[in-house]
Design a protein around this motif. Structure first.
Motif, short mmCIF file in Angstrom:
data_model
loop_
_atom_site.label_atom_id
_atom_site.label_comp_id
_atom_site.label_asym_id
_atom_site.label_seq_id
_atom_site.Cartn_x
_atom_site.Cartn_y
_atom_site.Cartn_z
N THR A 63 6.15 27.20 -11.16
CA THR A 63 6.03 27.46 -12.66
C THR A 63 5.40 25.70 -12.24
OG1 THR A 63 8.40 28.80 -12.81
CG2 THR A 63 7.12 27.09 -14.73
N ASN A 64 5.59 24.85 -12.18
CA ASN A 64 4.75 23.56 -12.79
C ASN A 64 4.15 22.84 -11.36
OD1 ASN A 64 7.13 23.05 -14.77
ND2 ASN A 64 8.12 22.68 -13.95
N ASN A 65 3.53 24.06 -10.37
CA ASN A 65 3.43 23.51 -8.92
C ASN A 65 3.64 22.18 -8.30
OD1 ASN A 65 1.23 25.27 -8.46
ND2 ASN A 65 0.59 24.55 -10.80
N ARG A 66 5.15 21.60 -7.87
CA ARG A 66 5.70 20.74 -7.65
C ARG A 66 6.61 21.04 -6.23
NH1 ARG A 66 8.45 18.83 -13.75
NH2 ARG A 66 6.13 18.06 -14.21
N VAL A 67 6.82 19.95 -5.03
CA VAL A 67 7.41 20.40 -3.93
C VAL A 67 8.06 19.25 -4.10
CG1 VAL A 67 7.29 19.82 -1.74
CG2 VAL A 67 5.74 21.51 -3.16
N GLY A 68 9.72 19.65 -3.64
CA GLY A 68 10.66 18.06 -3.80
C GLY A 68 11.52 18.14 -2.37
N ILE A 69 11.54 18.01 -2.11
CA ILE A 69 11.84 17.39 -0.37
C ILE A 69 13.71 16.28 -0.74
CG2 ILE A 69 12.42 16.11 1.99
CD1 ILE A 69 8.97 16.55 1.52
N GLY A 70 14.66 17.15 -0.50
CA GLY A 70 16.18 16.41 -1.65
C GLY A 70 16.33 16.71 -1.95
N THR A 71 15.45 17.74 -3.29
CA THR A 71 16.19 17.32 -4.79
C THR A 71 15.39 19.21 -4.99
OG1 THR A 71 15.38 17.06 -6.99
CG2 THR A 71 13.74 17.02 -4.84
N THR A 72 16.29 20.16 -5.58
CA THR A 72 15.91 21.27 -6.37
C THR A 72 15.43 20.92 -7.83
OG1 THR A 72 18.33 21.30 -6.90
CG2 THR A 72 17.46 22.67 -4.82
N THR A 73 15.25 19.74 -7.82
CA THR A 73 14.88 19.53 -9.50
C THR A 73 13.14 18.61 -9.56
OG1 THR A 73 16.18 17.66 -10.16
CG2 THR A 73 16.61 19.95 -10.93
N PRO A 74 11.75 18.91 -8.41
CA PRO A 74 10.93 18.18 -8.29
C PRO A 74 10.19 17.81 -9.54
CG PRO A 74 10.41 19.68 -7.92
CD PRO A 74 11.32 20.14 -7.84
N ASP A 116 8.58 15.41 -5.18
CA ASP A 116 9.30 14.19 -5.58
C ASP A 116 10.04 14.64 -3.96
OD1 ASP A 116 11.27 13.19 -6.52
OD2 ASP A 116 11.20 14.38 -8.11
N VAL A 117 10.62 13.22 -3.55
CA VAL A 117 11.23 13.04 -2.26
C VAL A 117 12.36 11.97 -2.84
CG1 VAL A 117 11.22 12.24 0.21
CG2 VAL A 117 9.02 12.60 -0.44
N ASN A 118 13.36 12.79 -2.29
CA ASN A 118 15.16 11.55 -2.69
C ASN A 118 15.77 11.81 -1.35
OD1 ASN A 118 16.83 11.06 -3.20
ND2 ASN A 118 17.94 12.90 -4.37
N GLY A 119 15.35 10.88 -0.53
CA GLY A 119 15.55 10.32 0.48
C GLY A 119 14.22 9.08 0.73
N ILE A 120 14.98 8.90 2.04
CA ILE A 120 13.84 7.82 3.11
C ILE A 120 13.09 8.56 3.74
CG2 ILE A 120 13.79 6.27 5.14
CD1 ILE A 120 17.24 5.66 4.00
N ALA A 121 12.21 8.32 3.36
CA ALA A 121 10.44 8.85 3.89
C ALA A 121 9.92 7.67 4.62
CB ALA A 121 9.20 9.41 2.61
#
Length: 186
Positions: free
Chosen positions: A15-26, A31-36
């Motif tokens: 819907t918002n054209n977003r990708v989350g890694i470690g999160t379902t609400t980028p 949006d990376v939630n954790g160490i990258a």
């Protein structure tokens, strides 16, 4: 529609054209939630205040390399407070400005407050040695230094005041070399 891989390991918000890694609400495009980790992180932008630049780890000798987006940029590195106030600028020429984004000297400290431009060197020891302000001089080059000669000006501490139209020297201390026995202060 949205896609989730292993719940929140990788989530695509279509819907918002977003990708989350470690999160379902980028909340951002990525949006990376954790160490990258990455060998190089390249920032690209065709518009806006901030242009492209690079942030990358090189090897065990250098740590991080910060590179400005282009030759001739006002600052190679600008550090700001959360509110956007400029704190420190390192120019392409290697000049460091604290309180100024246009330093004129190797270290240029400016402030509009009473204590903002003070420079302090504090030492906490139990011995008799104190701190030093070193003004070192050699003739020659850094790679091939040669001895100073009698009468060489070793350095100055200037006391300057604003005359209303320009900075004028009000007093100074100058160190002169005297190879026969130390030096002189005037």
């Amino acid at each position: 529609g949205d896609a989730a891989f292993d719940t929140s390991t990788l989530f695509v918000d279509s819907t918002n054209n977003r990708v989350g890694i470690g999160t379902t609400t980028p909340t951002q495009t990525l949006d990376v939630n954790g160490i990258a980790t990455a060998s190089t992180f390249i920032v690209k932008s065709g518009t806006g205040t901030y242009a492209a630049g690079a942030l990358g780890y090189t090897d065990s000798n250098w740590g991080f390399i910060f590179r400005p987006p282009q030759a001739g940029a006002l600052g190679a590195h600008l550090f700001e407070a959360y509110d956007g106030t400029d704190l420190v600028n390192i120019t392409q020429a290697g000049l460091v400005g604290i309180g100024t984004v246009v330093p004129e000297f190797a270290l240029d400290v400016e402030s509009d407050s009473d204590q903002g431009a003070d420079i302090r060197s504090m030492q906490h020891t139990t011995d008799i040695n104190g701190t030093n302000l070193r003004l070192d001089k050699t003739r020659g080059t850094e790679a091939s230094p040669t001895a100073v000669v009698d009468g060489d000006e070793m350095g100055n501490v200037l006391f300057r005041g604003w005359s209303g139209s320009y900075q004028t020297v009000r007093g100074w201390v100058t160190g002169w070399s005297n190879n026969a026995g130390g030096g002189n202060l005037t």
